[in-house]
Design a protein around this motif. Structure first.
Motif, PDB file in Angstrom:
ATOM      1  N   ALA A  19      -8.239  11.087 -13.029  1.00 21.83           N
ATOM      2  CA  ALA A  19      -7.091  10.265 -12.628  1.00 21.83           C
ATOM      3  C   ALA A  19      -6.576  10.694 -11.256  1.00 21.83           C
ATOM      4  O   ALA A  19      -6.233   9.851 -10.410  1.00 21.83           O
ATOM      5  N   ILE A  20      -6.545  11.987 -11.021  1.00 18.95           N
ATOM      6  CA  ILE A  20      -6.095  12.510  -9.731  1.00 18.95           C
ATOM      7  C   ILE A  20      -7.048  12.066  -8.618  1.00 18.95           C
ATOM      8  O   ILE A  20      -6.628  11.634  -7.539  1.00 18.95           O
ATOM      9  N   ALA A  21      -8.346  12.155  -8.897  1.00 23.13           N
ATOM     10  CA  ALA A  21      -9.339  11.745  -7.899  1.00 23.13           C
ATOM     11  C   ALA A  21      -9.289  10.239  -7.649  1.00 23.13           C
ATOM     12  O   ALA A  21      -9.493   9.783  -6.515  1.00 23.13           O
TER      13      ALA A  21
ATOM     14  N   LYS B   6      -1.358  21.051  -4.129  1.00 25.14           N
ATOM     15  CA  LYS B   6      -0.345  20.726  -3.123  1.00 25.14           C
ATOM     16  C   LYS B   6       0.012  19.241  -3.114  1.00 25.14           C
ATOM     17  O   LYS B   6       0.962  18.844  -2.431  1.00 25.14           O
ATOM     18  N   GLN B   7      -0.747  18.418  -3.846  1.00 23.98           N
ATOM     19  CA  GLN B   7      -0.405  16.997  -3.948  1.00 23.98           C
ATOM     20  C   GLN B   7       0.728  16.760  -4.944  1.00 23.98           C
ATOM     21  O   GLN B   7       1.287  15.673  -4.996  1.00 23.98           O
ATOM     22  N   ALA B   8       1.060  17.767  -5.731  1.00 21.75           N
ATOM     23  CA  ALA B   8       2.125  17.644  -6.726  1.00 21.75           C
ATOM     24  C   ALA B   8       3.493  17.677  -6.055  1.00 21.75           C
ATOM     25  O   ALA B   8       3.789  18.575  -5.274  1.00 21.75           O
ATOM     26  N   LYS B   9       4.321  16.682  -6.361  1.00 20.49           N
ATOM     27  CA  LYS B   9       5.664  16.601  -5.775  1.00 20.49           C
ATOM     28  C   LYS B   9       6.761  16.644  -6.831  1.00 20.49           C
ATOM     29  O   LYS B   9       7.929  16.878  -6.499  1.00 20.49           O
TER      30      LYS B   9
ATOM     31  N   PRO C 132      -7.294  11.696  -2.173  1.00 22.28           N
ATOM     32  CA  PRO C 132      -6.851  12.975  -1.605  1.00 22.28           C
ATOM     33  C   PRO C 132      -5.527  12.902  -0.854  1.00 22.28           C
ATOM     34  O   PRO C 132      -4.904  13.932  -0.594  1.00 22.28           O
ATOM     35  N   LYS C 133      -5.083  11.705  -0.483  1.00 25.43           N
ATOM     36  CA  LYS C 133      -3.809  11.565   0.227  1.00 25.43           C
ATOM     37  C   LYS C 133      -2.637  11.270  -0.720  1.00 25.43           C
ATOM     38  O   LYS C 133      -1.493  11.197  -0.278  1.00 25.43           O
TER      39      LYS C 133
ATOM     40  N   PRO D 187       0.829  -1.213   0.000  1.00 27.85           N
ATOM     41  CA  PRO D 187       0.000   0.000   0.000  1.00 27.85           C
ATOM     42  C   PRO D 187       0.861   1.260   0.000  1.00 27.85           C
ATOM     43  O   PRO D 187       1.792   1.391   0.800  1.00 27.85           O
ATOM     44  N   SER D 188       0.563   2.183  -0.916  1.00 23.79           N
ATOM     45  CA  SER D 188       1.382   3.377  -1.065  1.00 23.79           C
ATOM     46  C   SER D 188       0.533   4.554  -1.541  1.00 23.79           C
ATOM     47  O   SER D 188      -0.362   4.391  -2.371  1.00 23.79           O
ATOM     48  N   ASP D 189       0.849   5.739  -1.029  1.00 25.03           N
ATOM     49  CA  ASP D 189       0.208   6.973  -1.484  1.00 25.03           C
ATOM     50  C   ASP D 189       1.055   7.682  -2.538  1.00 25.03           C
ATOM     51  O   ASP D 189       0.722   8.792  -2.957  1.00 25.03           O
ATOM     52  N   LYS D 190       2.127   7.038  -2.971  1.00 36.31           N
ATOM     53  CA  LYS D 190       2.986   7.611  -4.009  1.00 36.31           C
ATOM     54  C   LYS D 190       2.455   7.191  -5.385  1.00 36.31           C
ATOM     55  O   LYS D 190       2.231   5.992  -5.624  1.00 36.31           O
ATOM     56  N   TRP D 191       2.272   8.169  -6.264  1.00 34.25           N
ATOM     57  CA  TRP D 191       1.718   7.897  -7.598  1.00 34.25           C
ATOM     58  C   TRP D 191       2.542   8.607  -8.669  1.00 34.25           C
ATOM     59  O   TRP D 191       2.950   9.757  -8.485  1.00 34.25           O
TER      60      TRP D 191
END
Length: 283
Positions: free
Chosen positions: A155-157, A186-189, A161-162, A85-89
């Motif tokens: 795609a973002i949704a 702010k989700q953009a890294k 949100p995390k 499980p990861s919140d990295k995309w």
């Protein structure tokens, strides 16, 4: 008098005679100055920058998925899910050919080399894939700004949100990678754009919440070095950070199915993009 009369007749005929329309010169037309993606796609000079892709069949992992879009429709994507499980995309954006097997292979390369990151290659053509430049022109002209935005937002949704996002794309997708980063807020890294049309609106660039890595070719007749320099200047004006790497190469140099594929430049660009994305999508 006879000579003068004949000369006047010749001049009159030359004025009245229909002129043959000039053919576009790929070497001189600044396609990147077009105002919209549809205009770029309709330009024969832009089309001539893209040789028909060499045949390639993807035989790796991943699955096609569907997700909802805010315009009440659905869209497609090619998903390689993180092993844990990861919140990295990483959002991967296609060239003007569509979500073809080459893009799936590129998505898998990033998936294998990044540390436990979900990779989603987004289908911007709603299932259509071109193998001939004439079809690619048609599909790209049909990709409206409204639908493109809806697909990217969907795609973002889908990621949630995390989610923390990196994005990468080539050509048409290079431009979309930058647009996607703006939508991610702010989700953009991190954002990598390969020879994509840069956003030149300073007000829009100020909305970026990430720096940008831009990879371009100095011999590119579509996305010219002049337009890249202008983008770099506008990013500075907007108070945003950008790193530009310019290779001695043509448009599409990093596509292995492109006859002008530059292996040396492509491998170096991939190492640079991978290092950048690893630093932005740390576990």
């Amino acid at each position: 008098m006879k000579i003068i009369f004949i000369s006047l007749i010749s001049l009159l005929l030359s004025i009245l005679a229909p002129t043959k329309p000039e053919q576009p010169d790929v070497a001189t037309i600044p396609v990147c100055h077009s105002n919209t993606m549809a205009e770029m796609a309709a330009d024969p000079a832009f089309a001539m920058l893209h040789a028909n892709p060499l045949p390639f069949t993807y035989k790796g992992a991943g699955e096609m998925i569907k997700f909802s879009t805010p315009d009440g429709q659905s869209a497609n994507g090619f998903l390689l899910k993180a092993k844990k499980p990861s919140d990295k995309w990483l959002l991967v954006y296609q060239e003007w050919w569509g979500l073809n097997d080459n893009i799936k292979q590129q998505a898998e390369a990033f998936y294998n080399d990044l540390d436990n990151v979900n990779v989603l290659a987004v289908d911007m053509y709603d299932g259509k894939v071109a193998t001939q430049r004439e079809d690619a022109m048609k599909y790209m002209q049909g990709a409206t700004g409204e639908r493109n935005t809806a697909i990217m937002k969907g795609a973002i949704a889908y990621a949630g949100p995390k989610a923390q996002f990196g994005s990468v794309g080539w050509c048409f997708g290079g431009m979309l990678s930058l647009q996607s980063a703006m939508l991610e807020g702010k989700q953009a890294k991190g954002c990598v754009m390969y020879y994509g049309r840069p956003e030149q609106d300073v007000a829009k660039l100020k909305g970026l919440e990430t720096d940008v890595l831009g990879i371009f070719g100095s011999r590119d007749k579509g996305i010219t070095p002049e337009s890249v320099a202008k983008f770099e200047e506008n990013m500075k004006t907007a108070g945003e950070k950008v790193e530009i790497k310019m290779y001695d190469a043509d448009h599409g140099f990093a596509n292995p199915s492109n006859p002008i594929y530059d292996k040396t430049a492509s491998e170096d660009a991939y190492k640079r993009a991978l290092s950048y994305l690893k630093s932005r999508l740390k576990a």
